[in-house]
Design a protein around this motif. Structure first.
Motif, PDB file in Angstrom:
ATOM      1  N   TRP A 165       0.825  -1.202   0.000  1.00 42.64           N
ATOM      2  CA  TRP A 165       0.000   0.000   0.000  1.00 42.64           C
ATOM      3  C   TRP A 165       0.865   1.260   0.000  1.00 42.64           C
ATOM      4  O   TRP A 165       0.490   2.287  -0.589  1.00 42.64           O
ATOM      5  CB  TRP A 165      -0.923   0.009   1.210  1.00 42.64           C
ATOM      6  N   SER A 166       2.033   1.190   0.606  1.00 43.75           N
ATOM      7  CA  SER A 166       2.918   2.355   0.665  1.00 43.75           C
ATOM      8  C   SER A 166       3.385   2.782  -0.714  1.00 43.75           C
ATOM      9  O   SER A 166       3.824   3.923  -0.900  1.00 43.75           O
ATOM     10  CB  SER A 166       4.125   2.060   1.556  1.00 43.75           C
ATOM     11  N   ALA A 169      -0.257   4.737  -2.048  1.00 42.37           N
ATOM     12  CA  ALA A 169      -0.797   5.902  -1.340  1.00 42.37           C
ATOM     13  C   ALA A 169      -0.253   7.246  -1.832  1.00 42.37           C
ATOM     14  O   ALA A 169      -1.036   8.206  -1.955  1.00 42.37           O
ATOM     15  CB  ALA A 169      -0.557   5.738   0.162  1.00 42.37           C
ATOM     16  N   ASN A 204      -5.959  -3.929  -0.861  1.00 44.76           N
ATOM     17  CA  ASN A 204      -5.716  -2.643  -1.521  1.00 44.76           C
ATOM     18  C   ASN A 204      -6.989  -2.081  -2.134  1.00 44.76           C
ATOM     19  O   ASN A 204      -7.207  -0.859  -2.111  1.00 44.76           O
ATOM     20  CB  ASN A 204      -4.632  -2.797  -2.587  1.00 44.76           C
ATOM     21  N   ARG A 207      -8.846  -0.449   0.717  1.00 47.23           N
ATOM     22  CA  ARG A 207      -8.238   0.818   1.120  1.00 47.23           C
ATOM     23  C   ARG A 207      -8.537   1.921   0.104  1.00 47.23           C
ATOM     24  O   ARG A 207      -8.773   3.078   0.487  1.00 47.23           O
ATOM     25  CB  ARG A 207      -6.729   0.634   1.279  1.00 47.23           C
ATOM     26  N   ALA A 211     -10.665   5.356   0.780  1.00 42.36           N
ATOM     27  CA  ALA A 211     -10.078   6.658   0.484  1.00 42.36           C
ATOM     28  C   ALA A 211     -10.931   7.478  -0.481  1.00 42.36           C
ATOM     29  O   ALA A 211     -10.609   8.629  -0.769  1.00 42.36           O
ATOM     30  CB  ALA A 211      -8.676   6.478  -0.096  1.00 42.36           C
TER      31      ALA A 211
END
Length: 299
Positions: A165-166, A169, A204, A207, A211
């Motif tokens: 995920w880093s 993002a 993902n 997430r 978002a």
């Protein structure tokens, strides 16, 4: 590291778009139609049919890795270095041998992309990053999307979402649309056919939904993998019920990329017959529509 920049695309997001293809992917899908995109490094493509029998330009430049015999060229790809790729790039007069992948800086990429800005403005198009997996080059992806947003054009990414995920993002503030593959929701099946984790992909997706990212789900329908009613139902249920997307695209399996494996000197491990099942495709569209999704059949 890029391997293509395609202008005037109309199938990679809304409107007319330029698609920048980045090299590198963390999956190893059996059916991958862009095998030249998997490695983050440059690769050599060779088509024996175009090779001139009396030519020795490439073997003279890289004699330790390329030799000519009566049967044609013998290439030892594992011996090639970065210097070899530079020496070989553009040396073949017929294009039988070519180097896939080139390094380009952000300014050069965006200069090419923005050549067509009037077309983006009229059609609602813009920049799409594809691959490979764009998020395998996270800093470049975020920078290109930011430059696209600052230039006033629509931005999109085509992704398999199989990255930390880093990596994803940092791009979200500059991203208008995520076009993401949902290949399967069964962990064991996904692992068997892609060498990856369905859980990572699904996490993902969750997430991204949390978002508020606009997502279009894409489902490549692959024989013996997910081209069946049970898999289609499970994938569609996840898309509709867990991440609340509005649009889903079904992409029937084709074999247009098989020759690329030959050019890379690599084996092909998926079906050599395109998916031909109109009844299944109708079922997929009908089931997705019944779940409240806009279902689109591509290809």
């Amino acid at each position: 590291m890029l391997f293509n920049l395609q202008r005037y695309s109309t199938h990679d997001g809304p409107g007319i778009r330029s698609v920048v293809f980045l090299k590198g992917c963390s999956l190893n899908c059996r059916w991958c139609q862009n095998p030249e995109s998997r490695s983050r490094q440059q690769e050599l493509l060779f088509d024996q049919r175009l090779c001139l029998s009396g030519c020795s330009l490439c073997s003279e430049r890289c004699p330790h890795a390329i030799t000519r015999t009566q049967d044609g060229l013998t290439i030892q790809r594992t011996l090639l270095t970065m210097a070899d790729y530079q020496a070989l790039n553009g040396c073949c007069p017929t294009g039988a041998l070519s180097v896939c992948g080139n390094a380009a800086d952000i300014d050069a990429i965006m200069a090419e992309v923005l050549r067509d800005k009037p077309f983006y403005t009229r059609s609602g198009g813009g920049l799409t990053l594809s691959g490979g997996e764009p998020f395998m080059q996270p800093e470049l992806t975020a920078a290109l999307l930011k430059r696209g947003r600052e230039a006033g054009i629509h931005t999109a990414v085509e992704s398999c979402l199989h990255t930390p995920w880093s990596y994803i993002a940092p791009s979200l503030p500059w991203l208008d649309l995520m076009l993401a593959d949902l290949k399967h929701v069964d962990e064991a099946r996904f692992k068997q056919w892609t060498d990856g984790s369905a859980k990572r992909v699904m996490d993902n997706f969750r997430r991204l939904a949390a978002a508020g990212t606009e997502i279009t789900v894409r489902v490549p329908l692959i024989p013996q993998f997910n081209a069946d009613r049970a898999a289609i139902r499970a994938i569609t249920d996840f898309a509709a019920d867990e991440i609340g997307v509005k649009e889903i695209h079904f992409l029937p399996y084709h074999t247009l990329g098989i020759n690329k494996y030959h050019l890379l000197g690599a084996p092909y491990h998926a079906s050599r017959t395109p998916l031909d099942d109109p009844e299944l495709l109708t079922y997929a569209e009908d089931y997705a529509s019944a779940k409240g999704l806009t279902a689109i059949l591509r290809g």
